[in-house]
Design an enzyme around this catalytic site. Structure first.
Site, PDB file in Angstrom:
ATOM      1  N   GLY A   6       0.829  -1.196   0.000  1.00  0.00           N
ATOM      2  CA  GLY A   6       0.000   0.000   0.000  1.00  0.00           C
ATOM      3  C   GLY A   6       0.866   1.251   0.000  1.00  0.00           C
ATOM      4  O   GLY A   6       0.666   2.155  -0.774  1.00  0.00           O
ATOM      5  N   ILE A  12      -0.456  -4.965   6.268  1.00  0.00           N
ATOM      6  CA  ILE A  12      -0.178  -4.470   4.932  1.00  0.00           C
ATOM      7  C   ILE A  12       0.921  -5.290   4.245  1.00  0.00           C
ATOM      8  O   ILE A  12       1.305  -5.030   3.117  1.00  0.00           O
ATOM      9  CB  ILE A  12       0.229  -3.004   5.122  1.00  0.00           C
ATOM     10  CG1 ILE A  12       0.172  -2.202   3.864  1.00  0.00           C
ATOM     11  CG2 ILE A  12       1.581  -2.895   5.724  1.00  0.00           C
ATOM     12  CD1 ILE A  12       0.575  -0.766   4.132  1.00  0.00           C
ATOM     13  N   ARG A  21      11.260  -1.152  21.704  1.00  0.00           N
ATOM     14  CA  ARG A  21      11.255  -2.615  21.752  1.00  0.00           C
ATOM     15  C   ARG A  21      10.936  -3.162  20.368  1.00  0.00           C
ATOM     16  O   ARG A  21      10.024  -2.680  19.699  1.00  0.00           O
ATOM     17  CB  ARG A  21      10.216  -3.118  22.752  1.00  0.00           C
ATOM     18  CG  ARG A  21      10.293  -4.628  22.947  1.00  0.00           C
ATOM     19  CD  ARG A  21       9.108  -5.211  23.678  1.00  0.00           C
ATOM     20  NE  ARG A  21       8.819  -4.561  24.957  1.00  0.00           N
ATOM     21  CZ  ARG A  21       9.499  -4.764  26.080  1.00  0.00           C
ATOM     22  NH1 ARG A  21      10.506  -5.608  26.090  1.00  0.00           N
ATOM     23  NH2 ARG A  21       9.169  -4.126  27.184  1.00  0.00           N
ATOM     24  N   LEU A  52       9.629  -6.285  18.442  1.00  0.00           N
ATOM     25  CA  LEU A  52       8.890  -7.514  18.773  1.00  0.00           C
ATOM     26  C   LEU A  52       9.459  -8.724  18.045  1.00  0.00           C
ATOM     27  O   LEU A  52       9.431  -9.833  18.564  1.00  0.00           O
ATOM     28  CB  LEU A  52       7.406  -7.351  18.435  1.00  0.00           C
ATOM     29  CG  LEU A  52       6.662  -6.303  19.275  1.00  0.00           C
ATOM     30  CD1 LEU A  52       5.212  -6.179  18.800  1.00  0.00           C
ATOM     31  CD2 LEU A  52       6.694  -6.662  20.758  1.00  0.00           C
ATOM     32  N   ASN A  53       9.939  -8.502  16.842  1.00  0.00           N
ATOM     33  CA  ASN A  53      10.451  -9.618  16.044  1.00  0.00           C
ATOM     34  C   ASN A  53      11.591  -9.089  15.192  1.00  0.00           C
ATOM     35  O   ASN A  53      11.409  -8.270  14.299  1.00  0.00           O
ATOM     36  CB  ASN A  53       9.315 -10.171  15.165  1.00  0.00           C
ATOM     37  CG  ASN A  53       9.751 -11.322  14.274  1.00  0.00           C
ATOM     38  OD1 ASN A  53      10.844 -11.323  13.735  1.00  0.00           O
ATOM     39  ND2 ASN A  53       8.874 -12.295  14.115  1.00  0.00           N
ATOM     40  N   THR A  62      11.059  -9.545  11.153  1.00  0.00           N
ATOM     41  CA  THR A  62      10.103  -8.700  10.435  1.00  0.00           C
ATOM     42  C   THR A  62      10.513  -7.232  10.557  1.00  0.00           C
ATOM     43  O   THR A  62      10.326  -6.449   9.622  1.00  0.00           O
ATOM     44  CB  THR A  62       8.669  -8.893  10.961  1.00  0.00           C
ATOM     45  OG1 THR A  62       8.655  -8.720  12.372  1.00  0.00           O
ATOM     46  CG2 THR A  62       8.140 -10.278  10.611  1.00  0.00           C
ATOM     47  N   LYS A  71       8.291   1.395  19.151  1.00  0.00           N
ATOM     48  CA  LYS A  71       8.155   2.603  18.347  1.00  0.00           C
ATOM     49  C   LYS A  71       8.060   2.088  16.921  1.00  0.00           C
ATOM     50  O   LYS A  71       8.603   1.054  16.589  1.00  0.00           O
ATOM     51  CB  LYS A  71       9.373   3.514  18.498  1.00  0.00           C
ATOM     52  CG  LYS A  71       9.683   3.877  19.952  1.00  0.00           C
ATOM     53  CD  LYS A  71      10.606   5.071  20.071  1.00  0.00           C
ATOM     54  CE  LYS A  71      12.069   4.710  19.998  1.00  0.00           C
ATOM     55  NZ  LYS A  71      12.950   5.849  20.401  1.00  0.00           N
ATOM     56  N   GLU A 122       8.578   3.195   8.641  1.00  0.00           N
ATOM     57  CA  GLU A 122       8.936   4.288   7.746  1.00  0.00           C
ATOM     58  C   GLU A 122      10.352   4.818   7.941  1.00  0.00           C
ATOM     59  O   GLU A 122      10.970   5.323   7.022  1.00  0.00           O
ATOM     60  CB  GLU A 122       7.919   5.428   7.925  1.00  0.00           C
ATOM     61  CG  GLU A 122       6.531   5.008   7.468  1.00  0.00           C
ATOM     62  CD  GLU A 122       5.437   5.986   7.872  1.00  0.00           C
ATOM     63  OE1 GLU A 122       5.212   6.141   9.085  1.00  0.00           O
ATOM     64  OE2 GLU A 122       4.818   6.581   6.987  1.00  0.00           O
TER      65      GLU A 122
END
Ligand SMILES: Cc1cc2nc3c(=O)[nH]c(=O)nc-3n(C[C@H](O)[C@H](O)[C@H](O)COP(=O)(O)OP(=O)(O)OC[C@H]3O[C@@H](n4cnc5c(N)ncnc54)[C@H](O)[C@@H]3O)c2cc1C
Ligand code: SF4
Lengths: 735, 329
Positions: A235, A462, A626, A628-629, A632, A698, A702
């Protein structure tokens, strides 16, 4: 219970949970859906940029095989404009009147039994125009302008005095072209009415907004509209609005009393779903002889559609990027006969960062100071406008770690001093301070009798990994293996979550999921509070943690019980809890909420005769709070940086200066980087969990893009001695 | 819906008969040009004659030349051992073109006849295009024309012939074999194409309905060194801004023979005969290379967007002359 504080700072690299479905073709994208009895739409678009329609002859199209209807401004009743959204106004309603405001404006929708019939008939619609000379240029004296469109213009101290007091000043103008978001998946809408109930499969990044818009436009309750977008072929911001073609497809479906499917063509993707608008920026910087910034003035102007709005404050970010006593930022938009712009990945900051970080490099050169050292001397250790401490800020660490990994200390100061055969070699860098953004969110978590969890909200993935990181988070918070957690996303019937955009969804929906999971554990404890059969009887939330498919006492690992056992004993098929999150308020926190920070270090090679530019190395260090993964998040940074390389070297939506037609609206003509243009990329995460939210994340969607174009432009200068202030940097500028 | 007839003859006479010179009929080979233009509404044939089953595929040695069947794909020709050893400029031009998927479909005959990439030509929504609608004008001359030509062009049309391999083939004096209703003939590739001139809609001398059956490529002498340089913004999958196909025969420090084709600059694949003249019997070196490059672009006609190509084409040629002259023979 288990809290977010117990999560690792950088989470494990769980593979995408939706990877197998996507690679096996089982993940269904918007255009993969069909409805029984559906008809197909094809758009007719204006071939002039400004003027009026003098006549439309639809007779040949209507007589063509399979054609069911041709919708034009002559037979579509005035539709209301969509409502105000969390990101600004909705686009104007389609087919309002006979006025043409841009080339490529929809002037008719042909609906037929098959897509091929609709496409063929669309070519038979004859439109007569009375054309006037379009306004296409930022400098056109006929254009109207909008000053301070978002109330973000800022001023502190006295810039003129700061400049006067500066030992060294630089001043320069930077230009950036239109870029087109260009998600790979063609945008599509499948609309089906059942009485007053409407179901829409739409290529949107924001199902709840599309639901609200359609309810408003078509005068039905929100509860009777369902918008689905479980998977999206990208997107980059194009899916943040309910565009006119969406409204048209829904209108046609209602009129024809059958489902209508409308898939845009690639050229239509350049005019129908937004783009990053071109702009020009003027920057003045002043510094003391030892490299302390004394003045920043940043003025930006960008192109805007004739009757629509767009959020694109190029200059505003410069007010908080550095510690500097005297700052002035001004933004202005210029209305023109161009398709509507839209937020494209890192809107405004992509362009603003190019100007500011290029100017910082020019300042370093004027000061004869190392560009990294210049940044370090001006790091904003507290929020420069609010004067408050940041909720987190590891920008210094980004610089230090990046410099170390890149080998910055080996960089010669003098431009044009390294070569490798025909190639001139240069290294440079740029810093990034990305703003904080968050919207409120809801979520729900359910554990079913078989000991599985279903967690979800209306936000969508997305393609960034939302399914994966929220699976991981929920699994961790509920003490379940990830295989026993199923995420439900991209459905407006689910608890309302914000858009996948603004780098804010993981924080917002993740925090709501955190809240829902916490409350779900509380609900289980409530259920067994007075249950003599439960080893957990009488436990308070702080006494327990979630583990091994259930709950156990912190003080006694033997006192535990699985969810399925509790549900079975209480005759319950499932237990659910709703969660919510609200954005932090700086005043209450006593801190300034921080977005991500980052530093890019780039090496380029420039062919000294032919001007070819190749990026040979890129090191990026990000403080994303932090993570998370790891995997990704890294992919997000890499993808962002590739977008930055595209912006720096390739992407350029070209508007014909006479007709206002986009002259390169195909993937053969609009260049994005290919694999061979991308070097090995080194991405590292630093920093700590952010203090503005329980999760401590955070956004990282982008920040990877911002500053890359400046770092490349700076490296081109370091390689060649030539300063290029206009994107994209193509070989013509370096011959 | 726009319908068309599709036939797939099995031999050349049937194909010629099926076409019969009808203006509404077109041949279909790999389809990478033909079908694109049909989808865009630029070409609207009533009948397609699919020639892919005709016996015109394969690479054969004939004396000092290679005879390449017109249906040989770009990948097949690039992989041919003789091409690899003796015609590096052909191989490189092929492999730097399009993408591997396209090269597996695209045929040599079709490549020579590919249509211009001019986006004004390829969008029937644009009224002014002399090539598509003779006499309607040219929208590109006032537009952003970075991908357009500077040689053999005029204000009537600045469209580029974008083939890479054709640039190498004109330099090599390849010959096109043609079969038509009136029998066979062969045309040197240098005479096959015509400059945009006053009739941009005419691109070559092939009669409508004539078939290209084969392309004959003379092999270079063992001692000749050659190569193809393609200059473009991104590393792959893009047409040339400029390119140079160069073959040099250097003996005792003197250039005995030079063959030069330029891409990205011409309304047809450009043979730079004047540059070859400068080089012949001269010692290789920067000064003479530059002189040759100046000769190569004399007569360039530019619009603001294509001005840079004059200098870029010269530098491209100088670079490639330098590179090829330094290759060990
Ligand atoms: C995205 C893209 C990128 C590309 N990039 C490059 C590039 O970088 N460099 C490059 O050189 N090319 C490039 N091409 C062009 C490509 O090489 C040509 O489209 C291809 O070679 C055409 O061959 P074909 O067999 O597909 O021809 P078709 O599309 O089948 O035919 C093309 C034309 O030739 C006619 N024709 C075909 N064969 C014969 C024959 N034997 N006799 C008479 N008439 C015939 C057809 O009627 C038609 O008019 C690109 C194409 C695309 C789509
Ligand atoms: S350059 Fe040639 S092909 Fe392109 S618009 Fe002009 S006339 Fe048509």
């Amino acid at each position: 219970m288990s809290t977010a504080r117990e999560l690792p700072v950088v989470g494990p690299a769980l593979d995408r949970v939706d990877g197998p479905a996507k690679t096996a073709g089982q993940a269904r994208y918007p255009s993969d859906f069909d409805a029984p009895g559906q008809a197909h739409g094809a758009l007719v678009q204006s071939t002039i940029a400004a003027g009026r329609i003098t006549g439309i002859d639809t007779s040949a199209a209507e007589a063509a095989p399979g054609v069911l209807a041709v919708f034009t401004h002559l037979n579509v009743p005035p539709l209301p404009r969509g409502p105000m959204t969390g990101l600004g106004v909705s686009p104007p309603a389609p087919l309002r009147d006979d006025r043409i405001l841009h080339h490529g404006q929809h002037v008719a929708l042909v609906v037929a039994e098959t897509r091929e019939q609709a496409t063929a008939a669309a070519r038979l619609v004859r439109v007569g125009y009375a054309s006037v000379e379009p306004v296409l240029d930022l400098d056109d004296p006929r254009a109207t302008t909008v000053d301070d469109p978002w109330g973000l213009d800022s001023e502190r101290g006295d810039v003129e005095a700061g400049l006067a007091a500066s030992a060294v000043r630089v001043e320069a103008t930077y230009t950036t072209p239109d870029n087109t978001n260009n998600p790979l998946g063609l945008f599509s809408t499948l609309a089906a009415w059942d009485g007053d109930r409407l179901t829409v499969h739409d290529a949107t990044q924001w199902p709840s907004m599309v639901r609200e818009t359609l309810a408003h436009v078509f005068g039905v309750p929100e509860t009777s509209v369902r918008v689905l977008s479980p998977y999206l072929g990208g997107g980059f911001g194009a899916g943040l609005r309910a565009w006119p073609h969406v409204i048209l497809a829904v209108h046609a479906a209602r009129e024809l009393r059958r489902p209508v499917k409308l898939v845009l063509t690639r050229p239509q993707m350049f005019t129908s779903v937004g783009h990053r608008p071109k702009g020009v920026q003027h920057v003045r910087l002043g510094a003391s002889a030892d490299g302390r910034l004394l003045a920043i003035e940043h003025r930006g102007r960008s192109l805007l559609a004739a009757e629509d709005d767009d959020y694109e404050p190029f200059a505003a970010g410069s007010a908080v990027a550095y510690a500097c006593p005297n700052v002035l930022t001004r933004d202005q938009q210029v209305r023109a006969n161009v398709p509507a712009p839209v937020s494209m990945r890192a809107p405004a900051h992509a362009q603003g960062g190019f100007a500011l970080e290029s100017a910082m490099d020019e300042l370093a050169q004027a000061l004869e100071l190392d560009p990294l050292e210049l940044r370090l001397r001006n790091v904003a250790d507290v929020h420069p406008a609010l004067g408050l401490p940041w909720t987190s800020n590891a920008l210094r660490e980004c610089y230090a770690v990046g410099a170390e990994r890149f080998g910055w200390s080996r960089r010669p100061a003098r431009p044009r001093s390294q070569r490798d055969g025909h190639w001139l070699v240069g290294q440079a860098m740029a810093g990034v301070s990305y703003p904080w953004y968050q919207a409120p969110s809801l979520a729900r978590a359910t554990v079913t009798a078989d000991g599985h969890a279903v967690v979800g909200g209306s936000g969508m993935d997305i393609g960034t990994g939302t399914y994966t990181v929220l699976t991981q988070l929920s699994a961790r918070l509920l003490g379940l293996p990830p295989e026993r957690v199923r995420l439900e996303l991209g459905d407006s019937d689910l608890p309302k979550a914000p858009q996948a955009g603004g780098s804010g969804l993981t924080g917002a929906l993740g925090s709501a999921v955190h809240d829902a999971c916490t409350k779900l554990l509380d609900a289980f404890l409530d259920l067994v509070r007075d249950d003599p059969a439960s080893p957990l009887r009488g436990s308070a939330p702080e006494d327990v943690l979630a583990a091994d498919g259930g709950i156990r006492r912190r003080d006694d690992a033997d006192r535990s019980e699985t969810y399925d056992a509790i549900l079975a004993r209480h005759g319950r098929r499932e237990l659910s809890a709703d969660g919510s999150s609200t954005p932090a308020r700086p005043a209450e926190l006593g801190m300034a909420p921080a977005g991500a920070f980052g530093a890019h270090f780039v090496e380029v090679k420039v062919d000294e005769d032919l001007g070819l530019v190749r990026v040979s190395r890129l090191t990026t260090v990000i403080d994303g709070g932090r993570i998370l993964n790891e995997k990704t998040a890294r992919s997000q940074i890499i993808g962002g940086a590739i977008g930055g390389i595209g912006m720096a070297l390739f992407e350029d939506t070209i508007t014909d200066p006479v007709s206002g037609r986009i002259a390169n609206a195909t993937f053969g003509d609009y260049l994005v980087p290919v694999h061979a243009d991308i070097p090995a990329m080194d991405v590292t995460f630093v920093g700590e969990p952010d203090r503005a939210s329980p999760l401590g994340t955070k956004g990282v969607g982008e920040v990877g893009l911002v500053g890359v174009a400046a770092a490349i432009a700076n490296a081109v200068h370091h390689a060649t001695g030539i300063r290029v202030r206009s994107l994209p940097i193509t070989l013509d500028a370096l011959l | 819906m726009r319908t068309f007839e599709y036939v797939r003859p099995l031999d050349v006479p049937d194909a010629l008969a099926a076409h019969a010179g009808d203006t509404a009929t077109a041949y279909l080979a790999g389809g990478t040009t033909q079908l694109d233009l049909m989808k865009d509404g630029v070409l609207e044939p009533a009948r397609l004659v699919d020639i892919t089953r005709l016996p015109m595929r394969g690479i054969f040695t004939e004396g000092t030349a290679l005879r390449v069947g017109a249906l040989t794909t770009m990948e097949e020709l690039a992989a041919d051992p003789t091409v690899e050893r003796r015609l590096p400029l052909v191989r490189e031009a092929l492999l730097l073109g399009a993408s591997v998927q396209l090269r597996n479909m695209a045929t040599i005959g079709g490549n020579l006849l590919q249509r211009t990439r001019c986006r004004y030509f390829r969008d029937p929504g644009v009224a002014a295009c002399n090539k598509r609608a003779p006499g309607s004008g040219c929208a590109a001359v006032t537009g952003p024309a970075r991908m357009h030509a500077i040689l053999g062009v005029s204000e009537r049309c600045i469209a580029l012939h974008a083939s890479d391999v054709a640039v190498a083939l004109v330099a090599l004096d390849a010959v096109v074999h043609v079969e038509g209703p009136e029998g066979d003939r062969s045309v040197p590739l240098t005479e096959f194409y015509v400059e945009a001139g006053t009739r941009p809609e005419v691109e070559h001398t092939l009669g409508h309905g004539e078939l290209i059956t084969a392309v004959e490529i003379p092999r270079l002498p063992e001692t000749t060194r050659s190569g193809y340089l393609k200059v473009r913004d991104r590393v792959s999958y893009e047409f040339a801004l400029t390119s140079a196909a160069v073959a040099l025969d250097i003996e005792n420090g003197m250039i005995r023979d030079a063959r030069i084709g330029l891409g990205g600059v011409g309304s047809k694949p450009w043979r730079a005969a004047a540059a070859e003249e400068v080089l012949r019997d001269a010692p290789p070196g920067p000064a003479v290379f530059r002189e040759a490059a100046e000769a190569a672009v004399t007569g360039a006609w530019t619009v603001p967007g294509t001005e840079f190509k004059v200098e870029l084409a010269k530098r491209t040629l100088v670079r490639q002359l330098t590179t090829v002259s330094e290759v060990a023979p």
